[in-house]
Design a protein around this motif. Structure first.
Motif, short mmCIF file in Angstrom:
data_model
loop_
_atom_site.label_atom_id
_atom_site.label_comp_id
_atom_site.label_asym_id
_atom_site.label_seq_id
_atom_site.Cartn_x
_atom_site.Cartn_y
_atom_site.Cartn_z
N ASP A 115 4.28 -18.29 20.82
CA ASP A 115 4.35 -16.97 20.64
C ASP A 115 5.64 -16.52 20.22
O ASP A 115 5.95 -15.35 20.08
N VAL A 116 6.47 -17.63 19.60
CA VAL A 116 7.70 -17.18 18.93
C VAL A 116 7.48 -17.99 17.29
O VAL A 116 6.81 -18.71 17.38
N TRP B 239 14.74 -15.78 24.76
CA TRP B 239 13.76 -16.46 24.09
C TRP B 239 13.22 -15.80 22.79
O TRP B 239 13.06 -16.53 21.83
N ARG B 240 13.07 -14.54 22.84
CA ARG B 240 12.41 -13.82 21.57
C ARG B 240 13.40 -13.90 20.56
O ARG B 240 13.30 -14.23 19.27
N GLU B 241 14.69 -13.83 20.62
CA GLU B 241 15.72 -13.58 19.61
C GLU B 241 15.72 -15.00 19.30
O GLU B 241 15.79 -15.42 18.14
N CYS C 159 13.09 -16.34 16.90
CA CYS C 159 13.24 -15.51 15.37
C CYS C 159 14.21 -16.24 14.53
O CYS C 159 14.41 -15.85 13.35
N LYS D 58 11.19 -12.26 11.68
CA LYS D 58 10.14 -11.87 12.77
C LYS D 58 8.91 -11.71 12.27
O LYS D 58 7.94 -11.66 13.05
#
Length: 378
Positions: free
Chosen positions: A118-119, A227-229, A232, A377
């Motif tokens: 999911d990233v 985690w999201r950063e 990306c 992103k």
């Protein structure tokens, strides 16, 4: 007259750097690490989880030497999380059975997946999937193709306990060149990357990580990293170091084998490495021109092709680059074949052209994803 003097000074600066590089790299394998005693109640004895996410197998084959080098030195406080794609499980089953028979007490856990992460960053997607299964106080992220020297895991925890840093990271070398295209990987790692890392290691803390191995506390990760950063970022190791600084470069040196099969793959890999460094360290990339005098001699040859001295200067600098590269590879234990030595002049010219190309606005492709910058992103 001024132009000739400038080119000679530029060339002399590059030669000085080659001498420094040759002296920086170890003449032999690093000294055996200090033995760590897990019975002692010291900070170095904290439990450890090793993350080893594997990319999809190419051609249904894999080299298990790197994984086995970690399994062979694991103690009861260490576990290894092996990330596999479901389609590769059948290929790994015979090897897993051998490992469980050879190391019956080792905590080896296999985590498999079918869906995409999911990233955006494929490696970070795997690490995020593995993280909930980790039980260790310390996390060691290490690329799938990396092999560790004997005693590394024990010494790493001991070094971390006294490092005064949030993260330890380790450099690596290419020990074997399996094919002619794989020479590009070996030259980038052993000649262009490794001496610079050793120079920085001697200067104290840094603000980046190296994907070969990164050791840090799970609690520090939870406090400082999103985690999201991270997902990306193309250079996730660099960003992790930024988040967990100060970082120190560890004493040991890890190894890998360059097994690139085709020239297209090798050239794209070389370009991606170079472009990623340029995106994340534009100042350092710009400063590299100081040790790329081939660029100056090429410019003079193009501007004044009738001048014999221009061609002689270019040839001399290309040969100096080639000779230095061969010596440095030999010094770190990577013996180049005659086939490889014959390609070194092309590498000398090519790396200069790649440096120029890195300043142009083109994307890179990694694991099927197109990246237009260090963060993406889309």
């Amino acid at each position: 007259m001024f132009l000739e003097a400038a080119l000679l000074a530029w060339s002399a600066l590059a030669l000085v750097w080659w001498v420094i590089s040759w002296r920086l790299v170890p003449r032999e394998d690093p000294a055996p690490p200090a033995i760590f005693d897990p019975e002692k109640e010291e900070p170095g004895a904290r439990s450890l989880t090793i993350f080893k996410p594997l990319p999809p197998l190419r051609g249904g084959a894999f080299d298990p030497a790197g994984l086995e080098s970690f399994l062979a030195q694991m103690d009861p406080q260490t576990e290894l999380l092996l990330g596999l794609f479901e389609k590769d499980l059948a290929t790994f089953e015979p090897w897993l059975a051998r490992m469980r028979e050879r190391f019956p007490d080792v905590r080896l856990r296999v985590v498999w997946r079918t869906a995409a992460g999911d990233v955006r960053n494929a490696k970070v997607a795997w690490l995020k999937i593995l993280a909930p299964h980790a039980t260790g106080d310390l996390w060691l992220w290490s690329d799938a193709d990396i092999a560790a020297p004997p005693g590394f895991l024990q010494a790493a925890r001991e070094e971390y306990a006294g490092a005064g840093a949030r993260m330890l990271t380790w450099s690596y070398i290419v020990g074997e060149v399996e094919s002619a295209p794989a020479l590009l990987d070996a030259l980038y790692v052993n000649v262009e990357f490794f001496p610079g890392v050793l120079l920085l290691r001697g200067r104290g803390p840094v603000d980046f990580g190296l994907g070969a191995a990164m050791l840090f506390s799970r609690h520090d990760f939870a406090r400082h990293v999103d985690w999201r950063e991270l997902g990306c970022a193309l250079a996730d190791d660099f960003v992790l170091g930024q988040k967990l600084k100060p970082v120190r470069i560890g004493r040991d040196v890890l190894t890998t084998v360059a097994d690139v099969a085709t020239w297209r793959e090798a050239i794209l890999h070389y370009l991606r490495w170079s472009k990623t460094v340029r995106w994340n360290r534009p100042g350092g990339t710009l400063a590299r021109v100081a040790v790329l005098p081939v660029l100056g001699w090429m410019a003079v040859v193009l501007a004044q092709p009738h001048l014999r001295v221009s061609w002689l200067g270019l040839a001399a600098m290309v040969l100096a680059d080639s000779f230095a590269a061969a010596l440095i590879c030999r010094r770190v234990g990577c013996r180049l074949k005659a086939r490889d030595l014959a390609l070194l002049p092309l590498w000398s010219v090519g790396r200069t052209l790649v440096w120029l190309a890195c300043w142009l606005p083109w994307p890179v492709v990694w694991r099927g994803q197109v990246w237009h910058g260090p963060f993406d992103k889309a």
